[in-house]
Enzyme design. Structure first.
Site, PDB file in Angstrom:
ATOM      1  N   THR A 184       8.671   2.714  -2.280  1.00 23.38           N
ATOM      2  CA  THR A 184       9.041   1.978  -3.614  1.00 23.38           C
ATOM      3  C   THR A 184       7.944   0.862  -3.458  1.00 23.38           C
ATOM      4  OG1 THR A 184      10.967   0.904  -2.596  1.00 23.38           O
ATOM      5  CG2 THR A 184      11.355   2.735  -4.295  1.00 23.38           C
ATOM      6  N   LYS A 185       7.468   0.323  -2.376  1.00 27.58           N
ATOM      7  CA  LYS A 185       6.803  -0.819  -2.061  1.00 27.58           C
ATOM      8  C   LYS A 185       5.569  -0.906  -3.010  1.00 27.58           C
ATOM      9  CE  LYS A 185       9.582  -2.044   1.136  1.00 27.58           C
ATOM     10  NZ  LYS A 185      10.541  -3.071   0.772  1.00 27.58           N
ATOM     11  N   ASN A 186       4.892  -1.762  -3.179  1.00 25.50           N
ATOM     12  CA  ASN A 186       3.708  -1.938  -3.933  1.00 25.50           C
ATOM     13  C   ASN A 186       2.706  -0.911  -3.436  1.00 25.50           C
ATOM     14  OD1 ASN A 186       5.083  -4.224  -4.442  1.00 25.50           O
ATOM     15  ND2 ASN A 186       3.335  -5.534  -5.394  1.00 25.50           N
TER      16      ASN A 186
END
Length: 362
Positions: A184-186
């Site tokens: 879910t990180k950038n």
């Protein structure tokens, strides 16, 4: 229901490139610490603006190994925040050091520099500032403080890929920096992954040994190390996604701008960006005394929300600390995350904004 995060959306958008990258790894027969890891390490270091990057298994290990490489040992005190993912404090504890949690700035939600100085003791050896939600901490003041007290600094950049202060990206201010590539990180992998970025060649060499049993020569451990390796498949996927990180962050900031506009005169406090900083906008987190009612209202418009995080770390049984962190505890009763990822379509953004504007009228 519009979700708060949707890592699959980017996979769908980049499926052909990702499939090609994965196929190349499968055909190579090299799956651990091979050319794809080396390629990504160089690309990511160049993106951040640092000489070195070392791929590791996850973001928690990135914090832990960074501290170990900088000489943090059992009994040392490491100052950090309670307002973070529990991984930050878990990583400090895994080194044998003692995490000392201090309060945050009520406006930017990052570590309070005055609180750091007040917590320094003869046992303090390091500071781990967290660039929470993608908001850069006050690194210039933190580094000045660290120099004055001869402390090491490990930036926790797990939510801040591409964030910057002026023209300098976060991850290049401290003695080392930890990144997570959780999906879910950038910049997210298709599983776990992480990296440590650093400027010192000796620290880089130690990190390379630490991530693989302390080996300088294969099968020969010159020092204690762990098993924390970024695999070839994840590195290949990350190289594909890295090309789209800047544009994705730009889309995140544009979405944030629309949300903030929709919330004008609502009584809801929107994210305040530090002057001179570039926010990575990993999460768009608002503050409301009617958080539960707001979440219910948005759900009626088909908009999901989330709590990042439901309890501060110092309030959790595993890491309980008797500390008066008034700003942290106050905010934990009020913070709410709205949907934020680059692939949100105009219709979805409109739907979120419709729900926000309707709240204004209630």
């Amino acid at each position: 229901m519009i979700s708060v995060a949707n890592p699959q959306a980017q996979v769908v958008a980049l499926r052909d490139e990702i499939n090609t990258a994965i196929a190349a790894v499968l055909d190579s027969g090299i799956y651990i610490l091979g050319p794809k890891v080396q390629q990504f390490e160089k690309e990511f270091a160049a993106f951040i603006g640092a000489p070195f990057a070392v791929g590791v298994a996850n973001g928690t290990d990135a914090v832990r190994l960074a501290l170990m490489a900088l000489g943090i040992v059992v009994g040392d005190e490491v100052i950090t925040v309670s307002h973070s993912a529990v991984a930050t404090v878990s990583a400090i504890t895994e080194t044998g050091a003692c995490p000392v949690m201090v309060d945050i700035s009520p406006s930017h939600y990052c570590i309070d520099v005055a609180a750091i100085e007040a917590a320094i003791t003869p046992k303090t050896r390091a500071i781990v500032p967290v660039h929470i939600y993608g908001q850069p901490a006050d690194m210039l003041a933190i580094m000045a403080l660290a120099e004055r007290y001869d402390l090491k600094v490990v930036e926790d950049c797990a939510q801040a890929h591409g964030a910057a202060i002026g023209l300098q990206k976060v991850g290049t201010f401290g003695h080392a920096a930890a990144f997570s590539f959780y999906p879910t990180k950038n910049l997210g992998a298709l599983g776990d992954g992480g990296a440590v970025v650093c400027k010192d060649a000796a620290v880089f060499d130690r990190l390379q040994c630490l991530r693989q049993y302390g080996w300088k020569t294969r099968y020969i451990s010159d020092s204690h190390g762990v098993n924390s390796r970024l695999d070839e498949l994840q590195a290949a996927v990350l190289s594909v996604k890295l090309k789209y990180l800047e544009s994705g962050n730009g889309l995140r900031r544009a979405i944030a701008g629309r949300y903030s506009e929709a919330l004008q005169h609502s009584g809801i406090i929107v994210p305040k960006i530090r002057e001179g900083a570039t926010h990575a906008m990993h999460l768009y987190v608002v503050q409301s005394e009617a958080r539960t009612e707001l979440a219910s209202h948005l759900a009626s418009y088909g908009v999901a929300t989330a709590l990042h995080y439901p309890a501060a770390i110092h309030q959790q049984a595993a890491y309980g600390q008797k500390a008066a962190l008034s700003h942290t505890e106050y905010l934990y009763q009020r913070l709410l995350s709205l949907p934020m990822y680059p692939e949100l379509g105009d219709a979805e953004i409109d739907q979120v904004c419709l729900g926000l504007k309707a709240w204004n009228k209630e």
